[in-house]
Structure formats: structure tokens, C-alpha cells
Design a protein around this motif. Structure first.
Motif, mmCIF file in Angstrom:
data_model
loop_
_atom_site.group_PDB
_atom_site.id
_atom_site.type_symbol
_atom_site.label_atom_id
_atom_site.label_comp_id
_atom_site.label_asym_id
_atom_site.label_seq_id
_atom_site.Cartn_x
_atom_site.Cartn_y
_atom_site.Cartn_z
ATOM 1 N N LEU A 148 21.191 33.976 29.810
ATOM 2 C CA LEU A 148 22.104 35.090 30.039
ATOM 3 C C LEU A 148 22.760 35.520 28.741
ATOM 4 O O LEU A 148 23.302 34.686 28.009
ATOM 5 N N THR A 149 22.725 36.815 28.459
ATOM 6 C CA THR A 149 23.323 37.349 27.240
ATOM 7 C C THR A 149 24.096 38.624 27.552
ATOM 8 O O THR A 149 23.574 39.530 28.199
ATOM 9 N N ILE A 150 25.341 38.685 27.076
ATOM 10 C CA ILE A 150 26.148 39.908 27.138
ATOM 11 C C ILE A 150 26.610 40.200 25.718
ATOM 12 O O ILE A 150 27.196 39.334 25.065
ATOM 13 N N SER A 151 26.377 41.426 25.237
ATOM 14 C CA SER A 151 26.821 41.769 23.890
ATOM 15 C C SER A 151 27.288 43.214 23.831
ATOM 16 O O SER A 151 26.893 44.052 24.654
ATOM 17 N N ASN A 152 28.160 43.494 22.845
ATOM 18 C CA ASN A 152 28.608 44.860 22.544
ATOM 19 C C ASN A 152 29.102 45.595 23.797
ATOM 20 O O ASN A 152 28.829 46.780 23.988
ATOM 21 N N SER A 153 29.835 44.892 24.641
ATOM 22 C CA SER A 153 30.265 45.468 25.902
ATOM 23 C C SER A 153 31.785 45.506 25.999
ATOM 24 O O SER A 153 32.488 44.878 25.208
ATOM 25 N N SER A 154 32.299 46.266 26.986
ATOM 26 C CA SER A 154 33.742 46.367 27.175
ATOM 27 C C SER A 154 34.090 46.294 28.653
ATOM 28 O O SER A 154 33.370 46.816 29.506
ATOM 29 N N PHE A 155 35.200 45.611 28.936
ATOM 30 C CA PHE A 155 35.710 45.468 30.290
ATOM 31 C C PHE A 155 37.180 45.884 30.251
ATOM 32 O O PHE A 155 37.958 45.347 29.459
ATOM 33 N N SER A 156 37.572 46.830 31.096
ATOM 34 C CA SER A 156 38.954 47.301 31.055
ATOM 35 C C SER A 156 39.474 47.555 32.460
ATOM 36 O O SER A 156 38.705 47.782 33.397
ATOM 37 N N GLY A 157 40.817 47.509 32.601
ATOM 38 C CA GLY A 157 41.461 47.767 33.880
ATOM 39 C C GLY A 157 41.948 46.497 34.547
ATOM 40 O O GLY A 157 41.915 45.406 33.970
ATOM 41 N N GLU A 158 42.419 46.622 35.782
ATOM 42 C CA GLU A 158 42.940 45.482 36.537
ATOM 43 C C GLU A 158 41.805 44.772 37.262
ATOM 44 O O GLU A 158 41.056 45.387 38.014
ATOM 45 N N PHE A 159 41.682 43.466 37.035
ATOM 46 C CA PHE A 159 40.629 42.688 37.666
ATOM 47 C C PHE A 159 41.175 41.743 38.736
ATOM 48 O O PHE A 159 40.419 41.003 39.353
ATOM 49 N N SER A 160 42.480 41.723 38.926
ATOM 50 C CA SER A 160 43.094 40.889 39.946
ATOM 51 C C SER A 160 44.274 41.630 40.551
ATOM 52 O O SER A 160 44.781 42.596 39.974
ATOM 53 N N LYS A 161 44.728 41.139 41.697
ATOM 54 C CA LYS A 161 45.927 41.670 42.330
ATOM 55 C C LYS A 161 47.100 40.733 42.056
ATOM 56 O O LYS A 161 46.916 39.550 41.804
ATOM 57 N N LEU A 162 48.288 41.272 42.110
ATOM 58 C CA LEU A 162 49.497 40.495 41.852
ATOM 59 C C LEU A 162 50.071 40.000 43.169
ATOM 60 O O LEU A 162 50.311 40.772 44.093
ATOM 61 N N ASN A 163 50.266 38.669 43.267
ATOM 62 C CA ASN A 163 50.938 38.085 44.420
ATOM 63 C C ASN A 163 52.424 38.400 44.319
ATOM 64 O O ASN A 163 53.097 37.980 43.382
ATOM 65 N N GLU A 164 52.933 39.147 45.266
ATOM 66 C CA GLU A 164 54.316 39.608 45.191
ATOM 67 C C GLU A 164 55.317 38.463 45.259
ATOM 68 O O GLU A 164 56.435 38.563 44.752
ATOM 69 N N THR A 165 54.929 37.350 45.883
ATOM 70 C CA THR A 165 55.842 36.211 46.016
ATOM 71 C C THR A 165 55.908 35.388 44.742
ATOM 72 O O THR A 165 56.976 35.072 44.225
ATOM 73 N N THR A 166 54.720 35.050 44.204
ATOM 74 C CA THR A 166 54.668 34.191 43.018
ATOM 75 C C THR A 166 54.658 34.964 41.718
ATOM 76 O O THR A 166 54.856 34.400 40.643
ATOM 77 N N GLN A 167 54.384 36.271 41.801
ATOM 78 C CA GLN A 167 54.245 37.124 40.620
ATOM 79 C C GLN A 167 53.113 36.641 39.701
ATOM 80 O O GLN A 167 53.172 36.777 38.485
ATOM 81 N N LYS A 168 52.071 36.059 40.318
ATOM 82 C CA LYS A 168 50.897 35.605 39.588
ATOM 83 C C LYS A 168 49.655 36.317 40.104
ATOM 84 O O LYS A 168 49.624 36.822 41.230
ATOM 85 N N ALA A 169 48.631 36.342 39.281
ATOM 86 C CA ALA A 169 47.381 36.990 39.658
ATOM 87 C C ALA A 169 46.692 36.233 40.780
ATOM 88 O O ALA A 169 46.700 34.999 40.823
#
Length: 365
Positions: A148-169
Motif C-alpha cells: 500500500l502506497t499513498i503519496s502527494n495527497s491531501s486530507f482536509s475537513g472534519e473527520f470525527s464528531k465532537l462528543n458534547e459531554t466529554t468534548q472529545k472526538a
């Protein structure tokens, strides 16, 4: 003709040990002389002494020399993989990547992805992939294969939701990797992951990795769990993380050694951490060693998955908040988390001063 090189592993021996080795070196295997910093590349036909050395710039640091040589080799592997006529091009439909039916060797070049995608093939080469995620699409990239190879790539934006109680992803990883029951290689290089919120940046979730190279990767933004999680690897595997930048993290690397492997070498070279994400000091550290497979506290102690003879970690020219890390920082850089014990009595987290026999060998320079 299939010109792809399968770089499956690096085998380390001294020059004397290689000189008496009469085994044919498998095609793509890096035969590395640990005392000279020189190496040869197996062709599947000849023994070590009949192969030519691969010439590269020399270095006084063994780990730096190894990663530089690997980088040169991986560039060649990637170029050949992407130009190889036997690789089929994946398609994108509605923002999701699709692997052609029955394809064993797949390439993804200059594509855009906006929905979670799962790719399964023997070999997958990805170059110039642009991934955009929202807290509704959670565009995780899942790869399953042995090369498996990944190169010269970009990942942007929100990838998780925020738990409103713990304030963690809560929720997903940015990149998730599953490898089969054969020796496997993973390369992630020249890539940016820029996110206001993610759980893990990269997670591998089984034990057959033989060679991992993560080079020139920027993980910008907030990673609530781990920037990189490697659950397991084979005996004598080599994991190298080099020239990487981490913005706000709890741990740069979590290892679990679920296969109870020995001879594992982890090189962390020329990497920088901007700041810790966690306010609680017990969860801070460049490396978290977490046993989540043992069934009891007694099994955790018996298995001792992170013992000095099992894992060696080289930290070379790395920094935290702009300050170069030295041996004086060792206590704060690594901890062992025994999950069962934490659940039973609230202890669970150990530092070097508690018991060095449960920690990997760690060298900081």
C-alpha cells in the motif's frame, strides 16, 4: 511484463553474517548491513554476495542512513507502480472511490474523494488524491492489501464528531489500513492531513506489517486519540517515521504489539510536535504502549508486550514546542497503559521510573 517491485521487508544482518548467507534474496527484499550502512536489493535469483550494492549518500547516523536509502528505493517503487501497465485505474462515482471488479493491482491518480471509501486489492498505489470531509460525510479512506502506497495527497475537513459531554472526538480515523495474513508494506509520504477534529490520523489494525515508511507527512489540527496507531507488526519489522510535523496531538504513535513480536525497530527521525492535546499529563507522550489484547492483568504482566528485547525505539533529532528532545525528556515521552489494570483498579498508566522492564529500549539523540 510486470515491472512492479514488491518491497516487503528489510532484513538486517552484519556484513559478516551476510557474507556467509547462502539463501537467495527474495525480489524486493532490502538486505541491509547493520554495521556498514550499506545494502543490496534482492532479485529473487541470487545470494547476497552476488548482488551489487545500492549506492546512496553516506551518513554517520545508522537510522538516518537507513531511511535515506529507503526513501530512494521507495521513490523507484512508486514510480514503477504507477506506470505499470498491469495496474487498473480506480474510478470515482459520487465522490466515492470504486475498485474495478476483480482487480488485483489498483492505482488512484489525480482524483477527488468526498465520501468514505474502501479499497481492497493486492497492491494499491495512490498519488495526488484530494480528500474533503465534513462531520456528516466523515470521509475515511480504508485500504486493504499487502502493498500500500499513498503519496502527494491531501486530507482536509472534519473527520470525527465532537462528543458534547466529554468534548472529545468520537468516530472515525482519517486513514485506516487492514493488511492480510502475508508480510505487508505500507508507505505514506509527502502528504498533508489538515483537520480541526479527528480521532486517529492513521490506524493499522492487524499484525502482518513488515515494513512501514511514513515520510514528510504533516498532521495539522487536532488529533484527540493518536496521530499514528500501529497495532502490530511481524518479527524484525522496521517502522520509520521521518521528517513529519504534528500540530496538536495526545500521542505521536501508539503501538500495541498484538502479535507479541520481537526484534521490532521503530525509528522516529527529524519530527516535530507543536503541542499536546490533552490537559491531563498522564495521557501525554510521544509514544503510548497499550496492551488491549491480554485478557487479564496477570496476562498483561506475563506477556510483557513492550519488553526491551522485543521493541527498540530510536528518536533522532526530534523536537517538542521548538525544543530538541534529549535523554532528559525520556520520562515524559513514553508510557505503558495496561488497559485491564486501569479498568480494575484505576492504575493502568506507567512511566519509566515505575519499572523499566516493561518498556521498549529507547535511545534519544
Amino acid at each position: 511484463m510486470n515491472k512492479r517491485i514488491d518491497l516487503k521487508s528489510v532484513i538486517l544482518k552484519t556484513s559478516n553474517e551476510w557474507s556467509i548467507c547462502k539463501d537467495v534474496i527474495t525480489k524486493g527484499i532490502v538486505a541491509y548491513e547493520s554495521d556498514t550502512n550499506k545494502f543490496k536489493l534482492g532479485n529473487g535469483l541470487e545470494i547476497f554476495s552476488n548482488l551489487p550494492y545500492i549506492h546512496a549518500e553516506t551518513s554517520t547516523s545508522e537510522t538516518s542512513a537507513l531511511v535515506e536509502r529507503l526513501r530512494v528505493l521507495e521513490d523507484k517503487v512508486l514510480d514503477l507502480s504507477l506506470s505499470s501497465s498491469d495496474k487498473q485505474e480506480a474510478t470515482v462515482s459520487g465522490g466515492q472511490i470504486k475498485v474495478p471488479t476483480g482487480a488485483n493491482d489498483v492505482k488512484v491518480v489525480n482524483q477527488e474523494m468526498t465520501k468514505a471509501s474502501s479499497l481492497k486489492a493486492d497492491t494499491i498505489a495512490i498519488k495526488s488524491l484530494k480528500v474533503e470531509s465534513t462531520n456528516t460525510s466523515l470521509s475515511k479512506l480504508t485500504l486493504e492489501g499487502s502493498d500500500l502506497t499513498i503519496s502527494n495527497s491531501s486530507f482536509s475537513g472534519e473527520f470525527s464528531k465532537l462528543n458534547e459531554t466529554t468534548q472529545k472526538a468520537t468516530g472515525t480515523n482519517v486513514i485506516q489500513v487492514q493488511v492480510p495474513t502475508t508480510s505487508s508494506t505500507l508507505i505514506l509520504k509527502d502528504t498533508v492531513i489538515d483537520t480541526p477534529l479527528a480521532y486517529n490520523g492513521l490506524l493499522t489494525n492487524n499484525s502482518n506489517l513488515k515494513s512501514v515508511l511514513i515520510d514528510n507527512v504533516k498532521m495539522l489540527g487536532r488529533f484527540d486519540n493518536n496521530a499514528i496507531t500501529i497495532s502490530g507488526s511481524e518479527d524484525n519489522s522496521v517502522i520509520t517515521i521521518s521528517n513529519c510535523e504534528f500540530d496538536t496531538i495526545s500521542n505521536l504513535l501508539r503501538i500495541s504489539n498484538i502479535s507479541n513480536s520481537t526484534g521490532v525497530v521503530i525509528n522516529i527521525i527529524n519530527c516535530s510536535i507543536n503541542q499536546w492535546e490533552q490537559d491531563e499529563p498522564q495521557w501525554r507522550g510521544m509514544i503510548c504502549c497499550q496492551d488491549y489484547t491480554s485478557e487479564s492483568v496477570e496476562a498483561e504482566k506475563t506477556n510483557n508486550l513492550f519488553a526491551p528485547e522485543k521493541i527498540k525505539i530510536n528518536i533522532t533529532n526530534c523536537s517538542l514546542n521548538g525544543k530538541k528532545l534529549t535523554n532528559a525528556d525520556k520520562e515524559d515521552l513514553i508510557y505503558v497503559y495496561r488497559s485491564k489494570e486501569a479498568k480494575e483498579n484505576g492504575k493502568g498508566t506507567y512511566r519509566l521510573s515505575d519499572d523499566e522492564s516493561i518498556f521498549p529500549t529507547i535511545i534519544i539523540s
